[in-house]
Design a protein around this motif. Structure first.
Motif, PDB file in Angstrom:
ATOM      1  N   UNK A   1      57.512  37.977  51.331  1.00 27.02           N
ATOM      2  CA  UNK A   1      56.913  38.398  52.596  1.00 27.02           C
ATOM      3  C   UNK A   1      56.237  37.239  53.318  1.00 27.02           C
ATOM      4  N   UNK A   2      55.491  36.429  52.565  1.00 28.31           N
ATOM      5  CA  UNK A   2      54.775  35.307  53.173  1.00 28.31           C
ATOM      6  C   UNK A   2      54.712  34.148  52.184  1.00 28.31           C
ATOM      7  N   UNK A   3      55.748  33.288  52.163  1.00 27.83           N
ATOM      8  CA  UNK A   3      55.807  32.214  51.161  1.00 27.83           C
ATOM      9  C   UNK A   3      54.704  31.175  51.287  1.00 27.83           C
ATOM     10  N   UNK A   4      54.031  31.109  52.406  1.00 30.43           N
ATOM     11  CA  UNK A   4      52.974  30.105  52.585  1.00 30.43           C
ATOM     12  C   UNK A   4      51.580  30.617  52.225  1.00 30.43           C
ATOM     13  N   UNK A   5      51.487  31.866  51.823  1.00 28.13           N
ATOM     14  CA  UNK A   5      50.193  32.450  51.463  1.00 28.13           C
ATOM     15  C   UNK A   5      49.701  31.820  50.166  1.00 28.13           C
ATOM     16  N   UNK A   6      48.569  31.121  50.230  1.00 32.53           N
ATOM     17  CA  UNK A   6      48.041  30.427  49.064  1.00 32.53           C
ATOM     18  C   UNK A   6      47.117  31.309  48.221  1.00 32.53           C
ATOM     19  N   UNK A   7      46.902  32.539  48.641  1.00 31.35           N
ATOM     20  CA  UNK A   7      46.002  33.432  47.909  1.00 31.35           C
ATOM     21  C   UNK A   7      46.738  34.416  47.008  1.00 31.35           C
ATOM     22  N   UNK A   8      48.041  34.355  46.991  1.00 31.22           N
ATOM     23  CA  UNK A   8      48.831  35.342  46.250  1.00 31.22           C
ATOM     24  C   UNK A   8      48.423  35.412  44.784  1.00 31.22           C
TER      25      UNK A   8
ATOM     26  N   UNK B   1      46.336  38.242  40.423  1.00 33.67           N
ATOM     27  CA  UNK B   1      45.681  38.108  39.123  1.00 33.67           C
ATOM     28  C   UNK B   1      44.457  39.024  39.044  1.00 33.67           C
ATOM     29  N   UNK B   2      43.675  39.036  40.073  1.00 28.12           N
ATOM     30  CA  UNK B   2      42.492  39.905  40.110  1.00 28.12           C
ATOM     31  C   UNK B   2      42.921  41.379  40.079  1.00 28.12           C
ATOM     32  N   UNK B   3      43.966  41.721  40.835  1.00 26.22           N
ATOM     33  CA  UNK B   3      44.446  43.098  40.914  1.00 26.22           C
ATOM     34  C   UNK B   3      44.874  43.625  39.546  1.00 26.22           C
TER      35      UNK B   3
ATOM     36  N   UNK C   1      44.062  42.108  36.545  1.00 28.54           N
ATOM     37  CA  UNK C   1      43.136  41.732  35.485  1.00 28.54           C
ATOM     38  C   UNK C   1      43.675  40.670  34.538  1.00 28.54           C
ATOM     39  N   UNK C   2      44.409  39.706  35.077  1.00 29.62           N
ATOM     40  CA  UNK C   2      44.914  38.595  34.274  1.00 29.62           C
ATOM     41  C   UNK C   2      44.388  37.297  34.856  1.00 29.62           C
ATOM     42  N   UNK C   3      44.502  36.228  34.095  1.00 36.18           N
ATOM     43  CA  UNK C   3      44.054  34.936  34.571  1.00 36.18           C
ATOM     44  C   UNK C   3      44.998  34.378  35.634  1.00 36.18           C
ATOM     45  N   UNK C   4      44.424  33.763  36.641  1.00 35.96           N
ATOM     46  CA  UNK C   4      45.231  33.196  37.724  1.00 35.96           C
ATOM     47  C   UNK C   4      46.171  32.117  37.208  1.00 35.96           C
ATOM     48  N   UNK C   5      45.670  31.235  36.358  1.00 41.32           N
ATOM     49  CA  UNK C   5      46.504  30.158  35.836  1.00 41.32           C
ATOM     50  C   UNK C   5      47.614  30.710  34.952  1.00 41.32           C
ATOM     51  N   UNK C   6      47.317  31.737  34.176  1.00 39.46           N
ATOM     52  CA  UNK C   6      48.357  32.366  33.350  1.00 39.46           C
ATOM     53  C   UNK C   6      49.467  32.924  34.221  1.00 39.46           C
ATOM     54  N   UNK C   7      49.087  33.591  35.299  1.00 36.62           N
ATOM     55  CA  UNK C   7      50.070  34.155  36.217  1.00 36.62           C
ATOM     56  C   UNK C   7      50.927  33.054  36.841  1.00 36.62           C
ATOM     57  N   UNK C   8      50.294  31.957  37.230  1.00 32.41           N
ATOM     58  CA  UNK C   8      51.049  30.823  37.796  1.00 32.41           C
ATOM     59  C   UNK C   8      52.067  30.286  36.784  1.00 32.41           C
ATOM     60  N   UNK C   9      51.637  30.131  35.532  1.00 29.76           N
ATOM     61  CA  UNK C   9      52.528  29.611  34.504  1.00 29.76           C
ATOM     62  C   UNK C   9      53.680  30.568  34.230  1.00 29.76           C
ATOM     63  N   UNK C  10      53.403  31.876  34.203  1.00 33.06           N
ATOM     64  CA  UNK C  10      54.462  32.865  33.995  1.00 33.06           C
ATOM     65  C   UNK C  10      55.492  32.793  35.120  1.00 33.06           C
ATOM     66  N   UNK C  11      55.006  32.677  36.343  1.00 34.02           N
ATOM     67  CA  UNK C  11      55.918  32.626  37.489  1.00 34.02           C
ATOM     68  C   UNK C  11      56.717  31.326  37.487  1.00 34.02           C
ATOM     69  N   UNK C  12      56.074  30.234  37.123  1.00 38.04           N
ATOM     70  CA  UNK C  12      56.770  28.951  37.061  1.00 38.04           C
ATOM     71  C   UNK C  12      57.884  29.016  36.019  1.00 38.04           C
TER      72      UNK C  12
ATOM     73  N   UNK D   1      55.035  41.902  41.887  1.00 39.11           N
ATOM     74  CA  UNK D   1      54.108  41.866  43.029  1.00 39.11           C
ATOM     75  C   UNK D   1      54.028  40.454  43.614  1.00 39.11           C
ATOM     76  N   UNK D   2      53.986  39.456  42.766  1.00 33.37           N
ATOM     77  CA  UNK D   2      53.950  38.068  43.235  1.00 33.37           C
ATOM     78  C   UNK D   2      55.236  37.763  43.997  1.00 33.37           C
TER      79      UNK D   2
END
Length: 100
Positions: free
Chosen positions: A10-17, A22-24, A26-37, A3-4
Motif C-alpha cells: 500500500x505504501x512502500x515508503x512508510x517507515x513506521x510499518x 510489531x506493537x500491534x 506484541x513482537x519486537x520490531x527488530x525481530x519482525x524486520x529480521x523475519x521479513x528480511x 500485515x507488513x
C-alpha cells in the motif's frame, strides 16, 4: 508478516510499518524486520519478487539490499556452475575426439 506485506504494498515508503505492526502483534520490531528480511531473501532465491515489488512499486532500501545480496549469491552460483560445465565439456570433447 502478512500485515507488513499488505502495508508495504500500500505504501512502500512508510517507515513506521515495522514499529506499528510489531506493537500491534506484541513482537519486537527488530525481530519482525529480521523475519521479513529472511522471507524476502527466500522469495528471491525461489524466483519470486519481494513484497512491494509485485506491482512495480518502489522497494525500501532494506528490500533492495536483500535482493541485491540474493542476486549476487545467485550470480556466483551460476558462474561456478558455468565453470564446471566448461570443464566437463573439455573433458568429454577430448574423450570423443580420441575415439576417432
Amino acid at each position: 508478516m502478512a500485515e507488513v506485506e499488505r502495508r508495504r504494498l500500500h505504501n512502500p515508503r512508510d517507515r513506521t510499518i515495522y514499529r506499528e505492526v510489531a506493537r500491534q502483534f506484541g513482537v519486537g520490531e527488530q525481530s519482525l524486520r529480521l523475519w521479513m528480511k529472511k522471507r524476502d531473501a527466500e522469495r528471491l532465491e525461489a524466483g519470486a519478487p519481494a513484497a512491494g515489488a509485485e506491482a512495480g512499486e518502489l522497494m525500501s532500501p532494506e528490500q533492495m539490499q536483500s535482493e541485491l545480496q540474493a542476486l549476487r549469491r545467485q550470480i556466483q552460483k551460476l558462474r561456478t556452475e558455468n565453470e564446471v560445465l566448461k570443464r566437463a565439456f573439455v573433458v568429454f570433447s577430448s574423450e570423443w575426439g580420441g575415439d576417432k
